[in-house]
Each structure stands twice: as C-alpha cells, then as structure tokens.
Scaffold this motif. Structure first.
Motif, PDB file in Angstrom:
ATOM      1  N   HIS A  86      84.411  92.693   6.883  1.00 55.70           N
ATOM      2  CA  HIS A  86      85.706  93.252   6.405  1.00 55.70           C
ATOM      3  C   HIS A  86      85.337  94.853   6.494  1.00 55.70           C
ATOM      4  O   HIS A  86      84.695  95.607   5.738  1.00 55.70           O
ATOM      5  CB  HIS A  86      85.963  92.942   4.624  1.00 55.70           C
ATOM      6  CG  HIS A  86      87.246  93.204   4.336  1.00 55.70           C
ATOM      7  ND1 HIS A  86      88.226  92.465   4.892  1.00 55.70           N
ATOM      8  CD2 HIS A  86      87.984  94.179   3.617  1.00 55.70           C
ATOM      9  CE1 HIS A  86      89.331  92.462   4.438  1.00 55.70           C
ATOM     10  NE2 HIS A  86      89.347  93.713   3.379  1.00 55.70           N
ATOM     11  N   ASN A  87      86.167  95.416   7.545  1.00 53.55           N
ATOM     12  CA  ASN A  87      85.933  96.697   7.905  1.00 53.55           C
ATOM     13  C   ASN A  87      84.632  96.718   8.742  1.00 53.55           C
ATOM     14  O   ASN A  87      83.587  97.452   8.416  1.00 53.55           O
ATOM     15  CB  ASN A  87      85.899  97.999   7.020  1.00 53.55           C
ATOM     16  CG  ASN A  87      86.036  99.340   7.589  1.00 53.55           C
ATOM     17  OD1 ASN A  87      86.258  99.434   8.918  1.00 53.55           O
ATOM     18  ND2 ASN A  87      85.511 100.118   6.838  1.00 53.55           N
ATOM     19  N   SER A  88      84.497  96.020   9.886  1.00 55.07           N
ATOM     20  CA  SER A  88      83.441  95.734  10.580  1.00 55.07           C
ATOM     21  C   SER A  88      83.255  97.000  11.304  1.00 55.07           C
ATOM     22  O   SER A  88      81.558  96.889  11.632  1.00 55.07           O
ATOM     23  CB  SER A  88      83.613  94.576  11.661  1.00 55.07           C
ATOM     24  OG  SER A  88      84.642  94.961  12.715  1.00 55.07           O
ATOM     25  N   GLN A  89      83.921  97.991  11.622  1.00 53.64           N
ATOM     26  CA  GLN A  89      83.344  98.919  12.368  1.00 53.64           C
ATOM     27  C   GLN A  89      82.116  99.825  11.542  1.00 53.64           C
ATOM     28  O   GLN A  89      81.421 100.330  12.071  1.00 53.64           O
ATOM     29  CB  GLN A  89      84.630  99.842  12.548  1.00 53.64           C
ATOM     30  CG  GLN A  89      84.445 101.087  13.377  1.00 53.64           C
ATOM     31  CD  GLN A  89      85.506 101.952  13.583  1.00 53.64           C
ATOM     32  OE1 GLN A  89      86.808 101.696  13.191  1.00 53.64           O
ATOM     33  NE2 GLN A  89      85.679 102.910  14.598  1.00 53.64           N
ATOM     34  N   THR A 110      82.159  92.007  17.895  1.00 56.54           N
ATOM     35  CA  THR A 110      82.597  92.093  16.348  1.00 56.54           C
ATOM     36  C   THR A 110      83.958  91.840  16.192  1.00 56.54           C
ATOM     37  O   THR A 110      84.903  91.617  17.088  1.00 56.54           O
ATOM     38  CB  THR A 110      82.477  93.470  15.719  1.00 56.54           C
ATOM     39  OG1 THR A 110      83.258  94.307  16.444  1.00 56.54           O
ATOM     40  CG2 THR A 110      81.141  93.958  15.937  1.00 56.54           C
ATOM     41  N   CYS A 112      87.071  92.136  12.863  1.00 56.01           N
ATOM     42  CA  CYS A 112      87.277  92.833  11.432  1.00 56.01           C
ATOM     43  C   CYS A 112      88.309  91.966  10.767  1.00 56.01           C
ATOM     44  O   CYS A 112      89.350  91.713  11.272  1.00 56.01           O
ATOM     45  CB  CYS A 112      87.872  94.063  11.903  1.00 56.01           C
ATOM     46  SG  CYS A 112      88.347  95.220  10.459  1.00 56.01           S
ATOM     47  N   THR A 113      88.082  91.485   9.461  1.00 57.51           N
ATOM     48  CA  THR A 113      88.886  90.830   8.657  1.00 57.51           C
ATOM     49  C   THR A 113      89.948  91.796   8.260  1.00 57.51           C
ATOM     50  O   THR A 113      91.093  90.923   7.838  1.00 57.51           O
ATOM     51  CB  THR A 113      88.191  90.104   7.613  1.00 57.51           C
ATOM     52  OG1 THR A 113      87.387  90.854   7.042  1.00 57.51           O
ATOM     53  CG2 THR A 113      87.380  89.087   8.158  1.00 57.51           C
ATOM     54  N   GLU A 115      91.536  93.811  10.079  1.00 52.99           N
ATOM     55  CA  GLU A 115      92.681  94.061  11.098  1.00 52.99           C
ATOM     56  C   GLU A 115      93.186  92.411  11.183  1.00 52.99           C
ATOM     57  O   GLU A 115      94.632  92.259  11.724  1.00 52.99           O
ATOM     58  CB  GLU A 115      91.905  94.328  12.599  1.00 52.99           C
ATOM     59  CG  GLU A 115      91.458  95.779  12.261  1.00 52.99           C
ATOM     60  CD  GLU A 115      92.582  96.635  12.075  1.00 52.99           C
ATOM     61  OE1 GLU A 115      93.827  96.334  12.332  1.00 52.99           O
ATOM     62  OE2 GLU A 115      92.276  97.731  11.404  1.00 52.99           O
ATOM     63  N   THR A 153      84.077  87.180   2.057  1.00 50.11           N
ATOM     64  CA  THR A 153      84.484  87.315   3.353  1.00 50.11           C
ATOM     65  C   THR A 153      84.456  86.037   4.196  1.00 50.11           C
ATOM     66  O   THR A 153      85.437  85.899   4.882  1.00 50.11           O
ATOM     67  CB  THR A 153      83.896  88.396   4.177  1.00 50.11           C
ATOM     68  OG1 THR A 153      83.730  89.821   3.381  1.00 50.11           O
ATOM     69  CG2 THR A 153      84.343  88.730   5.558  1.00 50.11           C
TER      70      THR A 153
END
Length: 455
Positions: A86-89, A110, A112-113, A115, A153
C-alpha cells in the motif's frame, strides 16, 4: 506469485531512513504460501513521532537482527515475485536503499494497492489503508505495525483481484512468469489446480487470455480441455502456456463472472460460443376478458420476459409445474389449445377461468404470485450464496430490478443497506445474459437466501 509486504521505518531525512520492522506474505493469488515477519535493528535513532505512531522503540530493537542478517531471507521471499504494497513506491524505495548500503542490486516489479484501489474501487472518501479497510469491511489488527498492515493489504489485494474483471493484474504476473511456465507441460499445469468452483483463464506465452470458462470442478474441467481430441481442445493444448483461476465458491457468481469477463476480454477461443444460450422466454398479456395469459415464445430482446429458458421443452416443463402449483388454467397458459374448457377443468383441477366461471380478479391473483416468484422487476434485493471461505458469503445485488454486481462479505460484517453493499460490490453490466443467468439460477435453486432491501 506476489510478495505482499509492509515496512516500518525510523523516519528521518529522505534515503537516510532505516527499517525497524518488516512483514512479507508470499501470495499465490489465492492463499498465503509463506511468510516472514521480523523486527530489524536499524542501527540509527527512531524519530519520536514514529515511536508514538508504531509503538516500536529502541529497547525493543536492541536484540533484533540487523538488516544484513535478514537480507537473504528477503531476497528469497521476493524472488520471481511482484512486490505488492500500500504505497509501494515508499516500501520499494526503502528496500532498495537498504540493499544499496550492502552493495547489492535489488530490483523487483511492483504493484501499488493505493493506485489499484483508486482504479477498481472509485469514489472512496480516503485511500489510506485504515479508512479503506474500514469502508470495505476488512478487519485490521495491529494498525501501523508491519504484520497487521501487511495482512490487511493481503485481504485488500484479494478483493482487488476479484474486482479486476479485465484481468490486468494477473496478465502482468503471467508475463513475468511466462518463461518459467513455458517449461512446464500441460500435465504439470493440471497438477497445480484445485477441485473447486470458479472461473478459469487459459493464457498463451505472451500473457494473453485465450479462453475463459466456468466449472464446479476446475481441475477436472481443465483436464478435459487438455486431454480431449476435439478441434477446440487441440488448439488450446497447442497454445496454452499457463492457467489461472478465481475461486468463487458460488456457481451463480462464477456464471456471472464468466459472462462479463468474456465480453470484456474477448478471448479468441470463446468466440465460437453460442450467442444465445437462453432461446425461449415466458411472457404475459391480458386478453379481452381481463384474464392474464401466459405464453412461451422465442426470446426477444425488445420484450420484457418473466423468466427465460435454454429451450422450449424446459419452458413447457416449467409451465406444467406452475399450472399445478398455482392452480392455473391450461388454456390460458397455452398448454391446451381449445375453444372450450381445458382438460384440467374436466377433471376438476381448473376453477373455470377458461370458460369464465372463475372471475379475472381471483384468477389473476394466482398468476401474479407466479410472476412475482419468478421475476424481480422493480425490486431491491440481495441474493446470498456460498463463497470462498466458511465464514464468508457472496452477494448478488439487484437494484430497481437491475443487476448491479457481485461481491463477498464476512459473516461478521452486516449487510443491511445499500451504502454498505455498494462498498463490497464489484459493478457489472446489466445485460440480457446476466438477467437470464440469474433468473434461471433462482428457478433451479429455490433454497437460496434472498434479502429484500428498503427502497
């Protein structure tokens, strides 16, 4: 394969943070197959606001392993996986920073959950993990700790996979694993599949879906595809590189998902499917004497049917049973063409609507009972069916007589109004096929639980 993770850090200046806790769940798209959870000694100070937020302090980390001691396990857990966070960046940047300090090049794909949620669950007030989980009925324990957030997540990602009707997430994963899957033969693909109800997807080496199907036993059905000598099966055997599936638990959910996803993805080997599975329908009209007549006819998209059938014979069989159940007239249901009384009147089983001995008002009440039982026009209701887990149920939402979509809910999570339902429902198109599928399923499965909702 996915590595779903969450990381807690010391806070501080950009790229100077250190990891204080990490949780990784290896997820195969259906279940967790491995996990790694550990506190980590960051060898640097933790910012006071982070201590207040997470509860992780310096004393807790004094004997925890340093990052270089857990690095090998992290590499093993994430190898050949897509990292999901959750906010993989943020999480991916922190991991890369730690590995760079060790002089190790760490590179992973990656997802991102945050997005994905914005795309697949639009209109939420907030996309923070805590608020999103609360809105969707996902239980969260140990908020702001790596294990609690990572498990939340996992549950969110599982929901996103079921909402991804165009299968963009899985197509991505198939492309990543294509080379590995190509080495496996068809027998090995079958070996990995379960005996469950759901929808299955057959892919070629490019990660393109070439066939979508539904089955009450996915393993057996794929085995039939890969061992049959029919023309279509031989083509599937030639082109198949991988098979994925989605466990639904409910045959109705599987039928609806199959219909919707074939329309969205247009797989090459589904194009030969029969265009009209439901060829006949039951219609009603009022005659000159005021009696509601029933009539079986070919399905016509311009007319509103009471219910639909795969062929004329199944429609007649249904109508014969309805005549008996509701004490209807064979003549006014089109089953006994005559200018006089029907056969059932002669044997004292018809009350005489055919020769106007019974009033239209009394007769029509029973016809309307039949129509109400087999139609949901203008109704707000939820069809409750079995699901993927023991403590879970599936929900098929009908709003103002229109099919709105499907979803899953935990038995601890009460679905009592439209607002709550909307948060767990994956929107789907209300078309003739969906209406046919639902009406046919309701007709055959009379013990299904149906909750009527207030308008």
């Amino acid at each position: 394969m996915y590595a779903i993770l969450d990381i807690e850090t010391t806070g501080g200046k950009y790229n100077e943070e250190g990891i204080t806790e990490i949780a990784i769940y290896k997820f195969d798209g259906h279940k967790v197959v491995d996990q790694f959870i550990s506190l980590v000694n960051p060898e640097r100070e933790i910012q006071p606001f982070v201590v207040n937020l997470t509860g992780i302090n310096r004393n807790m980390l004094r004997t925890a392993p340093k990052f270089y001691e857990v690095a090998k396990r992290i590499v093993e857990m994430t190898e050949d996986c897509i990292i999901v966070a959750h906010n993989s960046q943020f999480d991916y940047r922190i991991l890369k920073t730690e590995f760079t300090r060790l002089g190790f090049p760490f590179k992973r794909k990656t997802l991102c959950t945050v997005e994905l949620s914005k795309k697949l669950i639009p209109g939420q007030d907030s996309y923070s993990l805590g608020k999103l989980a609360r809105s969707l009925g996902i239980p969260v324990s140990d908020r702001h700790r790596a294990n609690g957030d990572a498990m939340a997540t996992v549950k969110l990602f599982k929901m996103l996979l079921s909402r991804d009707l165009e299968k963009l997430i899985v197509k991505d994963a198939i492309q990543v694993e294509a080379k590995k899957e190509m080495a496996a033969n068809l027998k090995n693909i079958i070996k990995e599949l379960p005996h469950i109800t759901g929808v299955y997807y057959i892919y070629n080496a490019e990660g393109t879906i070439i066939y979508i199907g539904k089955s009450n036993n996915i393993k057996n059905r794929i085995s039939q595809h890969f061992t049959s000598s029919s023309t279509k099966s031989k083509k599937l055997q030639r082109d198949a590189a991988a098979v994925t599936y989605e466990h639904t638990g409910s045959e109705l959910v599987a039928l609806l998902k199959e219909s919707e996803e074939i329309k969205r993805n247009k797989p090459i080997f589904n194009r030969a499917l029969r265009r009209n599975i439901f060829t006949h329908a039951l219609y009603s009209f009022k005659d000159a004497n005021g009696y509601i007549n029933l009539m079986i006819d070919k399905a016509d998209g311009r007319k509103k049917p009471i219910t639909t059938f795969t062929n004329r014979q199944s429609a007649k069989s249904f109508l014969f049973n309805a005549v008996e159940e509701f004490q209807l007239c064979q003549k006014l249901t089109g089953l006994y063409p005559t200018k006089n009384s029907c056969f059932n009147y002669d044997i004292k089983q018809c009350l005489g609507a055919c020769i106007q001995e019974e009033s239209p008002e009394d007769y029509n009440k029973r016809v309307l009972q039949l129509i109400t039982k087999n139609s949901y026009n203008n109704q707000n209701m939820v069809i409750i069916d079995r699901a993927r887990e023991v403590d879970e149920r599936s929900a098929i939402l009908i709003e103002n007589g229109l099919f709105k979509g499907i979803g899953y809910f935990n038995l601890n999570y009460q679905i009592t109004n439209m607002d709550v339902l909307q948060s767990v429902i994956t929107p789907m198109e209300n078309n003739r096929d969906a209406q046919h599928i639902i009406k046919s399923y309701l007709r055959k499965n009379k013990k299904l639980k149906i909750i009527k909702l207030n308008n």
